[in-house]
Design a protein around this motif. Structure first.
Motif, mmCIF file in Angstrom:
data_model
loop_
_atom_site.group_PDB
_atom_site.id
_atom_site.type_symbol
_atom_site.label_atom_id
_atom_site.label_comp_id
_atom_site.label_asym_id
_atom_site.label_seq_id
_atom_site.Cartn_x
_atom_site.Cartn_y
_atom_site.Cartn_z
ATOM 1 N N TYR A 251 33.011 4.728 -13.345
ATOM 2 C CA TYR A 251 33.008 3.353 -12.841
ATOM 3 C C TYR A 251 33.512 2.446 -13.976
ATOM 4 C CZ TYR A 251 28.864 1.822 -15.481
ATOM 5 O OH TYR A 251 27.996 1.471 -16.479
ATOM 6 N N THR A 252 33.744 1.192 -13.654
ATOM 7 C CA THR A 252 34.217 0.221 -14.646
ATOM 8 C C THR A 252 33.027 -0.480 -15.283
ATOM 9 O OG1 THR A 252 36.254 -0.124 -13.380
ATOM 10 C CG2 THR A 252 35.662 -1.822 -14.991
ATOM 11 N N LEU A 253 32.959 -0.404 -16.603
ATOM 12 C CA LEU A 253 31.815 -0.952 -17.337
ATOM 13 C C LEU A 253 31.487 -2.376 -16.910
ATOM 14 C CD1 LEU A 253 29.811 -0.481 -19.793
ATOM 15 C CD2 LEU A 253 31.522 -1.722 -21.160
ATOM 16 N N THR A 254 32.506 -3.205 -16.749
ATOM 17 C CA THR A 254 32.296 -4.628 -16.504
ATOM 18 C C THR A 254 31.795 -4.944 -15.094
ATOM 19 O OG1 THR A 254 34.654 -4.841 -16.042
ATOM 20 C CG2 THR A 254 33.916 -5.425 -18.262
ATOM 21 N N ASP A 255 31.719 -3.942 -14.241
ATOM 22 C CA ASP A 255 31.225 -4.181 -12.876
ATOM 23 C C ASP A 255 29.701 -4.234 -12.796
ATOM 24 O OD1 ASP A 255 33.787 -2.290 -11.044
ATOM 25 O OD2 ASP A 255 33.764 -4.341 -11.857
ATOM 26 N N PHE A 256 29.024 -3.838 -13.872
ATOM 27 C CA PHE A 256 27.562 -3.772 -13.844
ATOM 28 C C PHE A 256 26.987 -4.257 -15.171
ATOM 29 C CE2 PHE A 256 26.744 -1.298 -9.995
ATOM 30 C CZ PHE A 256 27.989 -0.734 -9.741
ATOM 31 N N VAL A 257 25.740 -4.706 -15.126
ATOM 32 C CA VAL A 257 25.018 -4.963 -16.370
ATOM 33 C C VAL A 257 24.541 -3.619 -16.927
ATOM 34 C CG1 VAL A 257 24.268 -7.206 -15.487
ATOM 35 C CG2 VAL A 257 22.734 -5.237 -15.299
ATOM 36 N N MET A 258 24.121 -3.648 -18.193
ATOM 37 C CA MET A 258 23.594 -2.435 -18.826
ATOM 38 C C MET A 258 22.302 -2.779 -19.571
ATOM 39 S SD MET A 258 24.537 0.791 -19.104
ATOM 40 C CE MET A 258 26.316 1.011 -19.335
ATOM 41 N N HIS A 259 21.286 -1.996 -19.297
ATOM 42 C CA HIS A 259 20.005 -2.159 -19.974
ATOM 43 C C HIS A 259 19.850 -1.094 -21.049
ATOM 44 C CE1 HIS A 259 17.921 -4.871 -16.993
ATOM 45 N NE2 HIS A 259 18.900 -4.410 -16.242
ATOM 46 N N TRP A 260 19.033 -1.402 -22.042
ATOM 47 C CA TRP A 260 18.622 -0.424 -23.046
ATOM 48 C C TRP A 260 17.100 -0.341 -23.052
ATOM 49 C CZ3 TRP A 260 21.708 2.849 -25.842
ATOM 50 C CH2 TRP A 260 23.089 2.610 -25.767
ATOM 51 N N VAL A 261 16.633 0.890 -23.080
ATOM 52 C CA VAL A 261 15.214 1.214 -22.957
ATOM 53 C C VAL A 261 14.910 2.288 -23.991
ATOM 54 C CG1 VAL A 261 13.508 2.265 -21.405
ATOM 55 C CG2 VAL A 261 15.202 0.674 -20.487
ATOM 56 N N ARG A 262 13.703 2.314 -24.506
ATOM 57 C CA ARG A 262 13.356 3.402 -25.410
ATOM 58 C C ARG A 262 12.001 3.986 -25.052
ATOM 59 N NH1 ARG A 262 11.721 0.991 -31.430
ATOM 60 N NH2 ARG A 262 9.557 0.430 -30.909
ATOM 61 N N GLN A 263 11.765 5.225 -25.525
ATOM 62 C CA GLN A 263 10.475 5.877 -25.335
ATOM 63 C C GLN A 263 10.078 6.573 -26.621
ATOM 64 O OE1 GLN A 263 10.061 8.795 -22.106
ATOM 65 N NE2 GLN A 263 7.970 8.045 -21.815
ATOM 66 N N ALA A 264 9.075 6.030 -27.269
ATOM 67 C CA ALA A 264 8.524 6.648 -28.471
ATOM 68 C C ALA A 264 7.601 7.789 -28.062
ATOM 69 C CB ALA A 264 7.762 5.601 -29.280
ATOM 70 N N PRO A 265 7.361 8.738 -28.968
ATOM 71 C CA PRO A 265 6.518 9.892 -28.626
ATOM 72 C C PRO A 265 5.152 9.471 -28.091
ATOM 73 C CG PRO A 265 7.595 10.253 -30.714
ATOM 74 C CD PRO A 265 7.905 8.839 -30.331
ATOM 75 N N GLY A 266 4.804 9.984 -26.932
ATOM 76 C CA GLY A 266 3.503 9.701 -26.336
ATOM 77 C C GLY A 266 3.344 8.315 -25.747
ATOM 78 N N GLN A 267 4.420 7.540 -25.743
ATOM 79 C CA GLN A 267 4.347 6.170 -25.242
ATOM 80 C C GLN A 267 5.119 6.025 -23.935
ATOM 81 O OE1 GLN A 267 2.438 3.879 -27.017
ATOM 82 N NE2 GLN A 267 1.977 5.732 -28.191
ATOM 83 N N ARG A 268 4.856 4.946 -23.253
ATOM 84 C CA ARG A 268 5.621 4.677 -22.042
ATOM 85 C C ARG A 268 6.990 4.121 -22.405
ATOM 86 N NH1 ARG A 268 2.476 0.552 -18.533
ATOM 87 N NH2 ARG A 268 0.681 1.538 -19.515
ATOM 88 N N LEU A 269 7.888 4.122 -21.433
ATOM 89 C CA LEU A 269 9.195 3.506 -21.621
ATOM 90 C C LEU A 269 9.042 2.016 -21.909
ATOM 91 C CD1 LEU A 269 10.768 5.403 -18.655
ATOM 92 C CD2 LEU A 269 11.751 5.434 -20.946
ATOM 93 N N GLU A 270 9.948 1.504 -22.723
ATOM 94 C CA GLU A 270 9.869 0.115 -23.166
ATOM 95 C C GLU A 270 11.259 -0.501 -23.077
ATOM 96 O OE1 GLU A 270 7.941 -2.241 -26.935
ATOM 97 O OE2 GLU A 270 8.748 -0.247 -27.281
ATOM 98 N N TRP A 271 11.351 -1.627 -22.380
ATOM 99 C CA TRP A 271 12.626 -2.326 -22.230
ATOM 100 C C TRP A 271 12.970 -3.061 -23.518
ATOM 101 C CZ3 TRP A 271 13.970 -7.635 -22.024
ATOM 102 C CH2 TRP A 271 15.251 -7.906 -21.512
ATOM 103 N N MET A 272 14.230 -2.909 -23.956
ATOM 104 C CA MET A 272 14.665 -3.542 -25.199
ATOM 105 C C MET A 272 15.578 -4.734 -24.968
ATOM 106 S SD MET A 272 15.511 -0.204 -27.492
ATOM 107 C CE MET A 272 15.641 -1.181 -29.008
#
Lengths: 115, 108
Positions: free
Chosen positions: A27-48
Motif C-alpha cells: 500500500y502507499t505509506l501516505t494513505d494511512f497514519v502510522m502508530h508506534w507501540v512498545r511492549q516491555a517484558p511482562g508489561q502490557r502494550l504501550e502507545w508511544m
C-alpha cells in the motif's frame, strides 16, 4: 498483500539513541497514519505516538515527550521511530501499526538496552 | 486517561471449549474497541474491530460484543491454532490508544 517490514534487533548502551524503521509494502505509506507501540517484558502494550504519513503531523504520548521522534520518508515508503536517552527500562519490542484503528502490525523490533 | 482492565490474565482450556475474555474501560468508549490475537514471533492479528465486527478472513468461532465500558471476546469451540495471547485496544481517545494487559490462552 499489506505488510509492515520492520528493521532488525538492536543492542544499545544506556544514554544512546535507537532508530527503528517500518517499511510499508502493499500500500502507499501516505494513505494511512502510522502508530508506534512498545511492549516491555511482562508489561502490557504501550502507545508511544503517531504520525499522519501524508501531512507529517505527529502526536506523542506524554510519557515519551521529548525523547521520541516519529518521522517518515514518503519516497522510501518508510516510517521511523527514534528514541533517545535510553535506559534499561526501554528494553522492549517496538511495533508499528497502520491506520486509525490498527488493522496491520509489523513483526516488532527488539531493542535491548544494556551496558 | 482511559484505562482498560482485561481478565483473566491467563486461562487453560481444552480443544472444543468455549472461551470468554473481557475488557472493561474506565469510562464509556462507545464501541471503539478492537481485539487481537498475538503469537510469538508473529505480528498481532486483528480479529474484531468496533467491538463486534469480524475481520475478513477470521473464522466465525471468534465473536465480539459490548459497548460503553464492557467488552467481550468469545471463542466458541477452541481450536489448536487458537492457543495464543489475546489483547484489546481502545481507540476512543484517538490518536491515543490504550491496551488491556493481555490474556494468554494455554492448553489444559
Amino acid at each position: 498483500q499489506v505488510q509492515l517490514v520492520q528493521s532488525g534487533a538492536e543492542v544499545k548502551k544506556p544514554g544512546a539513541s535507537v532508530k527503528v524503521s517500518c517499511k510499508a509494502s502493499g500500500y502507499t505509506l501516505t494513505d494511512f497514519v502510522m502508530h508506534w507501540v512498545r511492549q516491555a517484558p511482562g508489561q502490557r502494550l504501550e502507545w508511544m505516538g503517531w504520525i499522519d504519513a501524508d501531512k507529517g503531523n505527529t502526536k506523542y504520548s506524554q510519557r515519551f515527550q521529548g525523547r521520541v521522534t516519529i518521522t517518515r520518508d514518503t519516497s522510501a515508503g518508510t516510517a521511523y521511530m527514534e528514541l533517545s536517552s535510553l535506559t534499561s527500562e526501554d528494553t522492549a519490542v517496538y511495533y508499528c501499526s497502520r491506520g486509525i484503528i490498527g488493522d496491520y502490525w509489523g513483526l516488532g523490533t527488539l531493542v535491548t538496552v544494556s551496558s | 486517561d482511559i484505562q482498560m482492565t482485561q481478565s483473566p490474565s491467563s486461562l487453560s482450556a481444552s480443544v472444543g471449549d468455549r472461551v470468554t475474555i473481557t475488557c472493561r474501560a474506565s469510562q464509556g468508549i462507545r464501541n471503539d474497541v478492537n481485539w487481537y490475537q498475538h503469537k510469538p514471533g508473529k505480528a498481532p492479528k486483528r480479529l474484531i474491530f468496533s467491538a463486534s465486527g469480524l475481520q475478513s478472513g477470521v473464522p466465525s468461532r471468534f465473536s465480539g460484543s459490548g459497548s460503553g465500558t464492557e467488552f467481550t471476546l468469545t471463542i466458541t469451540s477452541l481450536q489448536p491454532e487458537d492457543f495464543a495471547t489475546y489483547f484489546c485496544l481502545q481507540h476512543n481517545s484517538y490518536p491515543t490508544w490504550t491496551f488491556g494487559q493481555g490474556t494468554k490462552v494455554e492448553i489444559k
